[in-house]
Scaffold this active site. Structure first.
Site, PDB file in Angstrom:
ATOM      1  CG  ASP A  46       1.215   4.373   3.698  1.00  0.00           C
ATOM      2  OD1 ASP A  46       0.517   3.360   3.582  1.00  0.00           O
ATOM      3  OD2 ASP A  46       0.825   5.528   3.434  1.00  0.00           O
ATOM      4  CB  CYS A  78      -0.923   0.034   1.207  1.00  0.00           C
ATOM      5  SG  CYS A  78      -2.044  -1.358   1.252  1.00  0.00           S
ATOM      6  CB  CYS A  98      -0.390   9.702   6.492  1.00  0.00           C
ATOM      7  SG  CYS A  98       0.085   9.368   4.792  1.00  0.00           S
ATOM      8  CB  CYS A 158       4.323   9.842   1.099  1.00  0.00           C
ATOM      9  SG  CYS A 158       2.907   9.891   2.198  1.00  0.00           S
TER      10      CYS A 158
END
Lengths: 130, 384
Positions: A39, A37, A106, A63
């Site tokens: 992360d 995915c 995130c 990221c």
């Protein structure tokens, strides 16, 4: 992606990178996300005798927003009781970092990382006591 | 280095100053409408447009009259697919494309599905090259059009378009190629094609102009997308943008003249770049065929680190990534997926594109920065 200064600061000068010994009894570890995915956050806490988080470390594949979110929570949880740490919400992370909506996941991962590390610590403690 | 280092030549290229110089007179002085054939201003504009048409035609070795000016490769690709499919729908309803096509081909094909066409998307091999045998098998009596890009925009891999064109011709099927990333960089010959799309801004020309090659013998017909004054043999109505046409023509002539020297320079840069990356970093892969590629486009996957994360660490270097985090869709690159690149490695990809104005110092600087940032991020990666 145009990020806020806070994201950039945490990305450029992340504090608390590293690992704690997973086998230590006072350490709770979580790994959330998946490489497929894009992360993965590994998040660890050390809990002192009074039930406070004395140390937190992270390692992140992801990221800028994922790195900044995980770095931020290592800062935020330190000195907090487990109960207080559990109250850190993804929305606070996203707001503090001014994450764009597309990066909201995130901050969700960051919240999940905190909760799972606490669970892991409590499980270890429970199995020792039991 | 103070200014940004531009390494995204597949996204767009700077306009060559010589191209701009050729265009300038056609804005304020020679502003005539090339359609106004009854006065001198119109005549002079028309002459300029026809010169440009000849320059484009020379680059791909076709007749001037076979070049239609459009607003860019997106329009050319739409006109080719929609125009040919709609005109020839009595003949059949099957359209064949590859999984690597640019979004504008994929989406044009998608819209044809809604009009009742059957769209076949062919897989490519792991090196990104379409196996012509796979195409041969997929053509049936209902097939009217095959569209396969000449060079892919993400990985720079070159497709065997001459062979593909020969197969199509043998079966009486039209062959279109999106050559936006190919013309001016490698030899592209219209001989094997019926339709070919060209873009101005990918070859140091202005944005907003492109061309479509439409074969005259045997004659290829298209249903137009735009109706009006009947410009461009009726295929594309609308006042012809003289300065943009002049720019595209000049860009084509310059690329044709300088292609060999430029390709040699870029090949040296490419070899140096690859060697330096592999010498300094382990577990890196170069995506796409190692040989069948244009020299100015490299696509690496750096295991253990995420593409957008790398880009953020070197904001002064303009590259792009196939990572989901750089797209609004949150899906990693469909091109890398088509090559069966592992998903985590698709997230770890960077496309580095260089070209005419890239200097060796920039190659040296960008490669060093990438190595430095990847090393730093790997130290903080839980999967490294």
């Amino acid at each position: 992606m145009k990020y806020s200064e806070r994201v950039m600061d945490l990305y450029v000068n992340p504090r608390n990178i590293g690992s704690l010994d997973e086998d230590d009894n006072d350490v709770g570890t979580s790994i959330v996300g998946a490489p497929s995915c894009g992360d993965v956050i590994k998040f660890q806490i050390r809990v002192d005798g009074e039930g406070r988080i004395s140390e937190a470390k992270f390692k992140t594949f992801g990221c800028g927003a994922a790195i900044a979110s995980s770095a931020l929570i290592t800062d935020w949880v330190q000195g907090k009781t487990l109960e207080d740490a559990k109250h850190i919400k993804n929305r606070e992370v996203a707001e503090y970092l001014s994450l764009p909506p597309v990066k909201a996941h995130c901050s969700v991962l960051a919240e999940e990382a905190v909760n799972k590390a606490i669970e892991n610590y409590l499980e270890k403690k429970g199995s020792r006591n039991g | 280095m103070q200014n940004a280092v531009y390494m995204d030549y597949q996204a767009t290229t700077p306009c060559d100053p010589r191209v701009l110089a050729a265009m300038i007179p056609y804005f304020c002085e020679e502003f005539g409408n090339s359609g106004s054939s009854s006065h001198v201003m119109g005549e002079r504009a028309s002459e300029a447009v026809e010169k440009a048409r000849a320059q484009v035609a020379a680059l791909i070795k076709c007749h001037s009259a076979e070049i239609i000016f459009t607003s860019g490769a997106t329009e050319s690709n739409n006109l080719a697919l929609l125009g040919a499919a709609r005109f020839y729908r009595e003949r059949g309803n099957r359209i064949i494309i590859s999984s690597l096509e640019h979004k504008c081909v994929l989406e044009a094909a998608n819209s044809l599905k809604r009009e009742g066409f059957e769209v076949v998307i062919l897989p490519v091999q792991e090196n990104g090259v379409l196996d012509p045998a796979v195409l041969r098998e997929s053509i049936n009596e209902k097939t009217i059009l095959v569209s396969i890009m000449a060079v892919n925009n993400e990985i720079g891999v070159i497709q065997p378009v001459a062979e593909i064109g020969a197969i199509c011709r043998g079966r009486g099927v039209l062959f279109h190629s999106d050559a936006a990333q190919a013309v001016g960089k490698i030899d592209v010959d219209a001989a094997s094609m019926d339709l070919m799309s060209i873009s101005g801004h990918k070859i140091y020309g202005p944005k907003g102009i492109g061309a479509l090659f439409v074969r005259m013998n045997p004659r290829v017909r298209l249903t137009p997308l735009l109706y009006g004054g009947g410009q461009e043999r009726g295929f594309r109505s609308g006042t012809i943008p003289t300065p943009l046409c002049v720019g595209l023509g000049e860009a084509c002539e310059l690329s044709q003249r300088e292609m060999v020297a430029e390709s040699l320079k870029l090949t040296e840069f490419k070899n140096y770049f690859i060697r330096k990356i592999f010498d300094n970093l382990e577990r890196v892969q170069l995506n796409g065929d190692q040989e069948l590629r244009i020299p100015g486009c490299l696509n690496f996957s750096f295991e253990g680190v995420e593409g957008e994360g790398i880009m953020l660490g070197m904001r002064d270097i303009c590259v792009s990534s196939g990572s989901a985090c750089t797209s609004a869709s949150l899906e990693p690159s469909y091109v890398l997926k088509a090559l069966s690149v592992r998903e985590d490695l698709a997230h770890s990809s960077l496309r580095i594109g260089f070209g005419r104005f890239t200097t060796f110092e920039e190659i040296e600087y960008a490669s060093s920065r990438i190595i430095e940032v990847v090393k730093r991020l790997r130290e903080m990666s839980p999967i490294w």
